[in-house]
Design an enzyme around this catalytic site. Structure first.
Site, PDB file in Angstrom:
ATOM      1  N   ARG A  67      -7.150   5.335  10.720  1.00  0.00           N
ATOM      2  CA  ARG A  67      -8.978   6.030  11.429  1.00  0.00           C
ATOM      3  C   ARG A  67     -10.297   4.788  10.911  1.00  0.00           C
ATOM      4  O   ARG A  67     -11.128   4.980  11.446  1.00  0.00           O
ATOM      5  CB  ARG A  67      -9.121   6.886  11.260  1.00  0.00           C
ATOM      6  CG  ARG A  67      -8.155   8.563  11.408  1.00  0.00           C
ATOM      7  CD  ARG A  67      -8.900   9.582  11.189  1.00  0.00           C
ATOM      8  NE  ARG A  67      -8.045  10.830  11.254  1.00  0.00           N
ATOM      9  CZ  ARG A  67      -7.408  10.611  12.824  1.00  0.00           C
ATOM     10  NH1 ARG A  67      -8.848  10.569  13.663  1.00  0.00           N
ATOM     11  NH2 ARG A  67      -6.538  11.449  12.946  1.00  0.00           N
ATOM     12  N   SER A 173      -1.619   4.249   3.314  1.00  0.00           N
ATOM     13  CA  SER A 173      -1.542   4.456   4.672  1.00  0.00           C
ATOM     14  C   SER A 173      -0.655   3.230   5.061  1.00  0.00           C
ATOM     15  O   SER A 173      -0.031   2.434   4.670  1.00  0.00           O
ATOM     16  CB  SER A 173      -2.366   5.965   5.431  1.00  0.00           C
ATOM     17  OG  SER A 173      -1.412   6.094   5.954  1.00  0.00           O
ATOM     18  N   ASN A 201       9.135   3.031   5.071  1.00  0.00           N
ATOM     19  CA  ASN A 201      10.896   2.535   5.697  1.00  0.00           C
ATOM     20  C   ASN A 201      10.377   4.011   6.987  1.00  0.00           C
ATOM     21  O   ASN A 201      10.973   4.947   6.990  1.00  0.00           O
ATOM     22  CB  ASN A 201      11.465   4.261   4.699  1.00  0.00           C
ATOM     23  CG  ASN A 201      12.671   3.967   5.207  1.00  0.00           C
ATOM     24  OD1 ASN A 201      13.556   3.052   5.282  1.00  0.00           O
ATOM     25  ND2 ASN A 201      13.993   5.524   4.349  1.00  0.00           N
ATOM     26  N   GLU A 279       0.941  13.593   2.060  1.00  0.00           N
ATOM     27  CA  GLU A 279       1.497  13.103   1.153  1.00  0.00           C
ATOM     28  C   GLU A 279       3.186  13.340   0.756  1.00  0.00           C
ATOM     29  O   GLU A 279       3.562  11.854   0.465  1.00  0.00           O
ATOM     30  CB  GLU A 279       0.009  12.844   0.424  1.00  0.00           C
ATOM     31  CG  GLU A 279       0.680  12.927  -1.286  1.00  0.00           C
ATOM     32  CD  GLU A 279      -0.118  11.188  -0.644  1.00  0.00           C
ATOM     33  OE1 GLU A 279       0.468  10.195  -1.732  1.00  0.00           O
ATOM     34  OE2 GLU A 279      -0.743  10.958   0.655  1.00  0.00           O
ATOM     35  N   LEU A 281       5.076  13.114   2.765  1.00  0.00           N
ATOM     36  CA  LEU A 281       6.083  12.257   4.083  1.00  0.00           C
ATOM     37  C   LEU A 281       5.627  10.650   3.200  1.00  0.00           C
ATOM     38  O   LEU A 281       6.950  10.214   3.149  1.00  0.00           O
ATOM     39  CB  LEU A 281       5.533  12.377   5.000  1.00  0.00           C
ATOM     40  CG  LEU A 281       6.077  11.663   6.183  1.00  0.00           C
ATOM     41  CD1 LEU A 281       7.581  11.594   6.249  1.00  0.00           C
ATOM     42  CD2 LEU A 281       5.284  11.391   7.543  1.00  0.00           C
ATOM     43  N   LEU A 283       5.377  10.070   0.463  1.00  0.00           N
ATOM     44  CA  LEU A 283       5.689  10.500  -1.418  1.00  0.00           C
ATOM     45  C   LEU A 283       7.828   9.549  -0.457  1.00  0.00           C
ATOM     46  O   LEU A 283       8.277   8.955  -1.421  1.00  0.00           O
ATOM     47  CB  LEU A 283       6.102  11.864  -1.582  1.00  0.00           C
ATOM     48  CG  LEU A 283       6.694  11.582  -3.114  1.00  0.00           C
ATOM     49  CD1 LEU A 283       6.720  10.647  -4.354  1.00  0.00           C
ATOM     50  CD2 LEU A 283       6.633  13.446  -3.610  1.00  0.00           C
ATOM     51  N   HIS A 311      -3.244  13.017   0.610  1.00  0.00           N
ATOM     52  CA  HIS A 311      -3.531  12.011   1.509  1.00  0.00           C
ATOM     53  C   HIS A 311      -5.094  12.065   1.349  1.00  0.00           C
ATOM     54  O   HIS A 311      -5.433  12.262   2.082  1.00  0.00           O
ATOM     55  CB  HIS A 311      -2.129  12.208   2.505  1.00  0.00           C
ATOM     56  CG  HIS A 311      -1.947  10.898   3.043  1.00  0.00           C
ATOM     57  ND1 HIS A 311      -1.249  10.488   2.617  1.00  0.00           N
ATOM     58  CD2 HIS A 311      -2.659  10.266   4.260  1.00  0.00           C
ATOM     59  CE1 HIS A 311      -1.357   8.980   3.337  1.00  0.00           C
ATOM     60  NE2 HIS A 311      -2.064   8.799   4.090  1.00  0.00           N
ATOM     61  N   TRP A 313      -9.252  10.321  -0.232  1.00  0.00           N
ATOM     62  CA  TRP A 313     -10.136   9.144  -0.751  1.00  0.00           C
ATOM     63  C   TRP A 313      -9.929   9.676  -2.222  1.00  0.00           C
ATOM     64  O   TRP A 313      -9.798   8.437  -2.693  1.00  0.00           O
ATOM     65  CB  TRP A 313     -11.028   8.814  -0.147  1.00  0.00           C
ATOM     66  CG  TRP A 313     -11.220   8.910   1.306  1.00  0.00           C
ATOM     67  CD1 TRP A 313     -11.607   8.664   2.487  1.00  0.00           C
ATOM     68  CD2 TRP A 313     -10.452   6.891   1.271  1.00  0.00           C
ATOM     69  NE1 TRP A 313     -11.155   8.067   3.548  1.00  0.00           N
ATOM     70  CE2 TRP A 313     -10.852   6.534   3.109  1.00  0.00           C
ATOM     71  CE3 TRP A 313     -10.755   5.402   0.646  1.00  0.00           C
ATOM     72  CZ2 TRP A 313     -10.171   5.537   3.552  1.00  0.00           C
ATOM     73  CZ3 TRP A 313     -10.395   4.645   1.181  1.00  0.00           C
ATOM     74  CH2 TRP A 313     -10.142   4.724   2.542  1.00  0.00           C
TER      75      TRP A 313
END
Length: 332
Positions: A67, A173, A201, A279, A281, A283, A311, A313
């Protein structure tokens, strides 16, 4: 494994698939200054924070998340990490903008169904309602990789005297994935790369469609404009695929993803629930990348998997604090 996690995130939550945390509220560090550089995308702003000791040899590029606003880099908005880096005698380069760009050179300006950008009205905030609006990456083609490794690199060298070799780069990210991409293809420029909660991935089952949803939500961008599905351009962006480059280059890597379990500061909210799924995902992607690197004999990476963190700051700032000593030892 990534596919299963992606479905677990997407189906029950209906959330942004692989974006970053909620929109930030602007902050401003008066010690930093604007640094404008011309490019094929037009003038692009970066924010520069000079090393405390005035050296020009130690430089790090700090990449934003999906973003990324056009005002300030999220690291300046949300954290004191740039100031901490400067106190470690590191010059900080914070590119501004590039929402949903993955800091890549896109195949074409973002558009849908052949409708030219500007056919719709821009609305405040991000989301699919901006899909047909003009703006960055729509009125022109994103060429962020060329900018970071060409225009900006040369301007920093010629105008500020910054070293253009053995720099560091890290991000969160989207920016984490991009940091590894830059290090893989520009080893002379980048001797260190860090990825926090990155999607490492992206050719795994379900990942392209997860990214599609995220980019639509973060500014109304079309993943097909970035890179055609499953072609060479897409595979070139996939850390899992280009991992041999990182091993061969010997690039020092710092790769992190948290568990997705909230900390005591992550109160009950939709943002927390969203951040937990995102997060998880990241990981799964990061674990897959670690396994890939291990099969290649790569011993040039530090992996960090905090027991708590989502996920957002809070997680990324804490990770930066842990990384800085290793970054400092491997640049300049």
């Amino acid at each position: 494994m990534a596919s299963g996690v992606a479905l677990a995130v997407l189906i029950p939550l209906g959330v942004t698939a692989v974006g970053d945390g909620p929109p930030a509220s602007a902050a401003f560090d008066p010690a930093a200054f604007d640094f404008w550089v011309d490019s094929a995308m037009g003038p692009i702003k970066s924010r520069i924070l000079r090393a405390a000791d005035g050296n020009t040899n130690r430089v790090v590029y700090v990449l934003d998340g999906q973003r990324a606003p056009e005002t300030l880099n999220g690291w300046e908005i949300e954290t004191n990490v740039p100031a901490v880096l400067a106190s470690w005698n590191i010059n900080v380069v914070m590119p501004v903008g590039g929402m949903s760009s993955f800091y890549a050179d896109w195949n074409a300006p973002s558009s849908f169904f052949g409708v030219p950008p500007g056919s719709g009205s821009s609305v405040s905030g991000s989301g699919a309602l901006n899909a047909f609006a003009a703006g960055p990456g729509k009125s022109y083609r994103y060429q962020w990789e060329s900018f970071l490794t060409g225009n900006l690199r040369e301007a920093l060298r010629d105008r500020l005297g910054f070293s253009s070799i053995r720099n560091g780069v890290f991000g969160l990210s989207m920016g984490g994935s991009a940091a590894l991409t830059l290090a893989a293809y520009y080893p002379q420029q980048f001797s260190f790369a860090g990825s926090y909660s990155g999607y490492l991935n992206i050719s795994a089952p379900g990942m392209r469609e997860a990214i599609r949803i995220a980019m639509l939500d973060a500014g109304g961008y079309n993943v097909d404009s970035m890179a055609p599905p499953w072609g060479p351009q897409w595979l070139r962006m996939d850390p899992f695929v280009f991992a041999p480059n990182l091993v061969r280059n010997g690039t020092r890597l710092w790769v992190a993803a948290a568990s997705g379990l909230p900390t005591a500061t992550d109160g009950p909210s939709f943002d927390t629930l969203n951040g937990m799924g995102l997060e998880a995902l990241a990981l799964a992607n990061t674990r897959s990348f670690e396994l890939r690197m291990a099969t290649l004999g790569g011993g040039n990476a530090v992996y960090d998997y905090p027991a708590f963190g989502i996920h957002n700051w809070t997680n990324w700032q804490a990770e930066a604090y842990r990384m800085i000593p290793d970054l400092s030892a491997n640049i300049g």
